[in-house]
Design a protein around this motif. Structure first.
Motif, PDB file in Angstrom:
ATOM      1  N   GLU A   7     -28.907  60.517   4.574  1.00 53.41           N
ATOM      2  CA  GLU A   7     -29.351  60.857   5.921  1.00 53.41           C
ATOM      3  C   GLU A   7     -28.193  61.332   6.788  1.00 53.41           C
ATOM      4  N   THR A   8     -27.009  60.805   6.521  1.00 52.70           N
ATOM      5  CA  THR A   8     -25.828  61.272   7.253  1.00 52.70           C
ATOM      6  C   THR A   8     -25.542  62.729   6.915  1.00 52.70           C
ATOM      7  N   LEU A   9     -25.639  63.071   5.620  1.00 48.75           N
ATOM      8  CA  LEU A   9     -25.453  64.466   5.210  1.00 48.75           C
ATOM      9  C   LEU A   9     -26.542  65.364   5.779  1.00 48.75           C
ATOM     10  N   LEU A  10     -27.753  64.859   5.808  1.00 49.84           N
ATOM     11  CA  LEU A  10     -28.873  65.611   6.365  1.00 49.84           C
ATOM     12  C   LEU A  10     -28.606  65.982   7.820  1.00 49.84           C
ATOM     13  N   GLN A  11     -28.102  65.030   8.581  1.00 51.66           N
ATOM     14  CA  GLN A  11     -27.797  65.263   9.994  1.00 51.66           C
ATOM     15  C   GLN A  11     -26.594  66.193  10.147  1.00 51.66           C
ATOM     16  N   ARG A  12     -25.565  65.963   9.327  1.00 52.83           N
ATOM     17  CA  ARG A  12     -24.320  66.717   9.472  1.00 52.83           C
ATOM     18  C   ARG A  12     -24.501  68.192   9.132  1.00 52.83           C
ATOM     19  N   TYR A  13     -25.181  68.478   8.032  1.00 52.98           N
ATOM     20  CA  TYR A  13     -25.275  69.859   7.561  1.00 52.98           C
ATOM     21  C   TYR A  13     -26.521  70.601   8.029  1.00 52.98           C
ATOM     22  N   PHE A  14     -27.629  69.874   8.168  1.00 53.05           N
ATOM     23  CA  PHE A  14     -28.892  70.545   8.473  1.00 53.05           C
ATOM     24  C   PHE A  14     -29.446  70.220   9.858  1.00 53.05           C
ATOM     25  N   GLY A  15     -28.852  69.226  10.537  1.00 49.79           N
ATOM     26  CA  GLY A  15     -29.252  68.910  11.901  1.00 49.79           C
ATOM     27  C   GLY A  15     -30.548  68.144  12.016  1.00 49.79           C
ATOM     28  N   PHE A  16     -31.070  67.604  10.894  1.00 53.17           N
ATOM     29  CA  PHE A  16     -32.305  66.822  10.924  1.00 53.17           C
ATOM     30  C   PHE A  16     -31.981  65.335  10.890  1.00 53.17           C
ATOM     31  N   GLU A  17     -32.787  64.562  11.601  1.00 48.72           N
ATOM     32  CA  GLU A  17     -32.542  63.122  11.651  1.00 48.72           C
ATOM     33  C   GLU A  17     -33.244  62.371  10.531  1.00 48.72           C
ATOM     34  N   SER A  18     -34.311  62.961   9.988  1.00 51.07           N
ATOM     35  CA  SER A  18     -35.043  62.269   8.928  1.00 51.07           C
ATOM     36  C   SER A  18     -35.684  63.295   8.004  1.00 51.07           C
TER      37      SER A  18
END
Length: 671
Positions: A7-18
């Motif tokens: 989820e951290t990578l999701l937020q960092r690279y794609f800007g999604f929280e979930s």
């Protein structure tokens, strides 16, 4: 890697929280190194399922995709997020291709997109042997199966190439694959144990209906005209099986047409109308839809029977992508089956006809040995092959010969030809030097580029002239039409796919008659499945998702024409309490006409679809308060309350929304 880290990578690279529904499970399997065959519909977030794990892999990930036109867009989107990605296809120079491979080998690229044909080149094959990827992703994987709807022969080599290169991890992704096609994907990739994931096909906001129209075309037209009198906010698509039917429908008031037989200008105008008009009505063949992403399609009407449930679900699924309620209606007449039977016959010519086509090609080859590459169209071949019904049947025969290895077809040529200037070059240069018009700009810049060479015929393409003149290809075509026979002569070149004989000495093509018969039977069975769907008394959406292999257990959509019983009293019989109904009424009061029925159902049921997450609706206080119910049940409650008058439809900003009525307000505080 644990889920919080993902989820951290999701937020960092794609800007999604979930994650969206089903993404988490797929990504965790890929990170664990599991070979997957993933079948998820368009819009479910398949790309992220392999893009995120690719960032974790030690080496690069290789993505094989047939959509060359979209590669640059996908890579540009990744680079915009600071994700190192590149692509290799015929649109870039050899130097650029070599640089991309060098960066992959150096560890500077994490995702490399290539066309399937690229894997078969000696240069790329050598690169794979020396620098195998950590993971191979096969996108649009249904193309690997001859039972798929868009079979590509070049895909059949992927499994052997991956095995030879020692690629340990393979994942396949597609939006449309039946269990039979999924099984063939695994077989062709030489990964029979590959785990199958089929999910995301449930669309609780879509109301599937079948209208029986026995009695011929007049009955259908009467039903359709009545439907079109109902003005709606949003788009309507009417799909027809033939160009002739589209032309007939586009003659109706307020209906525009779209099919492959129209000119580029006509098709572009139809697309612009569909995307820009607030409530367009477009009649189209299946040529319309790819790359069209209008979220507020409120109705998809199938005027004629489609050839398969894969095609039907893909086309009907273009409705309601904004999450709001939408209707998917099939006008069913058993006579339509004969149209599809005819198309099946055209797409599956008898072996005798295929052999006749090969003999004609071979005769043409030996008639002109100085031209080993045959520039001959399907229409020209039809005149030379006795017993052929259409040039479409000839095209199908050529496809069978290509698949058997008897012939090789080169990529389609478009826009090539010969040009010669007939007027005085020096005088033309002076007259048009100010470049005040497109014609003058074209003439002047062509003279600056080629000068006196233009006095004689020279080979050139429309694309090359567009680059020289700084005009679009459509503008160049218009200029050529206007000037041809005046100051210049333009002769169009061969515009099809040139043909080579793989072995001219081979007298007969290596055909497998049994396999050709199986192919015809398979398409016939797919048509039978559509007729069965039209005649079923079960939940229509349950029939559809089961066809694609997604587990449906006891799930019912609750809103199709076969899922009857949408009154508040009947809801109680399904285990829905007064408290559940009160929650829906209270939510309608809080949202106060700001959203539609579909979005409210998603919010209350706790859906993590793309639209809900992107709009931050998962942060709303109402999110998930009816999580114990399925989204389809919440949709049922909302529809029942609309039918009873406790909720009412309104239009806000051009979109259909719902609000609590005066009657509903009284009911809310009486419950």
């Amino acid at each position: 890697m644990s889920l919080p880290a993902l989820e951290t990578l999701l937020q960092r690279y794609f800007g999604f929280e979930s994650f969206l529904d089903h993404q988490k499970e797929v990504i965790e399997d890929i990170v664990a190194g599991v070979d997957l065959c993933v079948v998820m519909p368009t819009g479910a977030g398949k790309s992220l399922c392999y893009q995120l794990p690719a960032l974790i892999k030690g080496s690069y990930t290789l993505i094989v995709s047939p959509l060359i036109a979209l590669m640059a867009d996908q890579v540009a989107a990744l680079q915009k997020r600071n994700i190192p990605a590149a692509f290799i296809n015929s649109s870039i120079t050899f130097a650029e291709q070599r640089n991309a491979l060098y960066r992959c080998a150096a560890g500077e690229v994490k995702l490399l997109y290539v066309a399937p044909e690229r894997l078969q080149t000696d240069h790329f094959h050598e690169f794979l042997m020396n620098h195998p990827p950590a993971m191979l992703v096969v996108d649009e994987a249904h193309c690997i199966s001859e039972w798929g709807h868009d079979f590509r022969p070049s895909y059949r080599h992927i499994g052997k190439i991956a095995q030879k290169a020692g690629i340990s991890h393979i994942c396949a992704f597609t939006a449309t694959a039946t269990p039979e096609v999924s099984e063939d994907i695994r077989h062709q990739l030489l990964r029979p144990e590959m785990k199958l994931v089929a999910a995301g096909f449930r669309r609780p906001n879509l109301n599937f209906k079948v209208q029986n129209c026995q009695g011929g075309k007049d009955v259908k037209l009467a039903v359709l005209k009545k439907l079109l009198k109902e003005k709606i906010s949003g788009a309507t698509i009417i799909y027809a099986a033939t160009r002739q039917a589209v032309d007939e429908l586009s003659a109706l008031p307020g209906v525009r047409g779209y099919h492959a037989g129209m000119s580029n200008e006509e098709r572009n105008a139809a697309q612009e109308y569909f995307m820009c008009d607030p409530s367009p009505v477009l009649a189209a063949t299946n040529a319309f839809g790819m790359g069209i992403d209008r979220p507020d399609v409120r109705r998809v009407i199938h005027y004629q029977l489609p050839g398969s449930l894969e095609a039907y679900y893909q086309e009907a699924g273009r409705a309601g992508r904004d999450g709001e309620s939408a209707d998917c209606l099939l006008l069913f007449s058993y006579a339509d089956r004969y149209i599809q039977n005819f198309l099946i016959e055209m797409n599956n010519p008898p072996p005798s006809l295929v052999r006749s086509v090969y003999r004609v090609l071979r005769a043409e080859y030996f008639r002109h040995p100085e031209k080993p590459v045959l520039e001959i169209s399907a229409a020209e071949l039809q005149k030379m092959v006795s017993g052929s019904a259409s040039d479409g049947q000839i095209s199908a025969a050529l496809g069978i010969l290509e698949k058997s290895g008897a012939i090789i077809r080169r990529p389609r040529q478009t826009g090539n030809g010969r040009i010669s200037f007939t007027s005085d070059i020096a005088q033309l240069r002076i007259i048009h030097q100010l470049e005040k018009t497109q014609r003058s700009r074209f003439i002047h810049r062509m003279i600056l580029e080629f000068g006196e060479k233009l006095r004689k015929f020279m080979d050139i393409t429309v694309d090359e002239m567009a680059q020289i003149a700084g005009l679009s290809t459509e503008q160049i075509r218009r200029v050529l039409n206007a000037l041809n026979g005046d100051v210049l002569v333009w002769e169009n070149g061969f515009a099809g796919r040139a043909i080579e004989l793989a072995n001219p000495e081979q007298v007969e093509p290596p055909l497998d008659d049994k396999e050709l018969d199986q192919r015809r039977d398979y398409e016939q069975n797919r048509l039978d499945a559509v007729v069965k769907y039209a005649s079923t008394h079960n939940c229509r959406q349950k029939e559809l998702i089961g066809y694609f292999g997604e587990k449906n257990d006891s799930w019912h959509c609750g809103i199709c024409d076969n899922c009857a019983g949408n009154s508040p009293d009947s809801l109680k019989n399904k285990g829905i309490s007064d408290k559940d109904i009160r929650i829906v009424l209270r939510a309608a009061e809080l949202f106060n006409g700001r959203i539609g029925a579909g979005k409210m159902a998603q919010i209350l049921a706790g859906s993590r679809s793309a639209g809900i997450v992107a709009g931050n609706w998962h942060r709303n206080a109402c999110f998930g308060v009816l999580r114990k119910l399925k989204q389809s049940n919440v949709e049922q409650i909302i529809r029942a309350l609309l039918d009873s008058g406790d909720l009412e439809r309104i239009e806000r900003g051009g979109y259909p929304c719902i609000k609590l009525s005066g009657q509903g307000e009284k009911k809310l505080y009486d419950l």
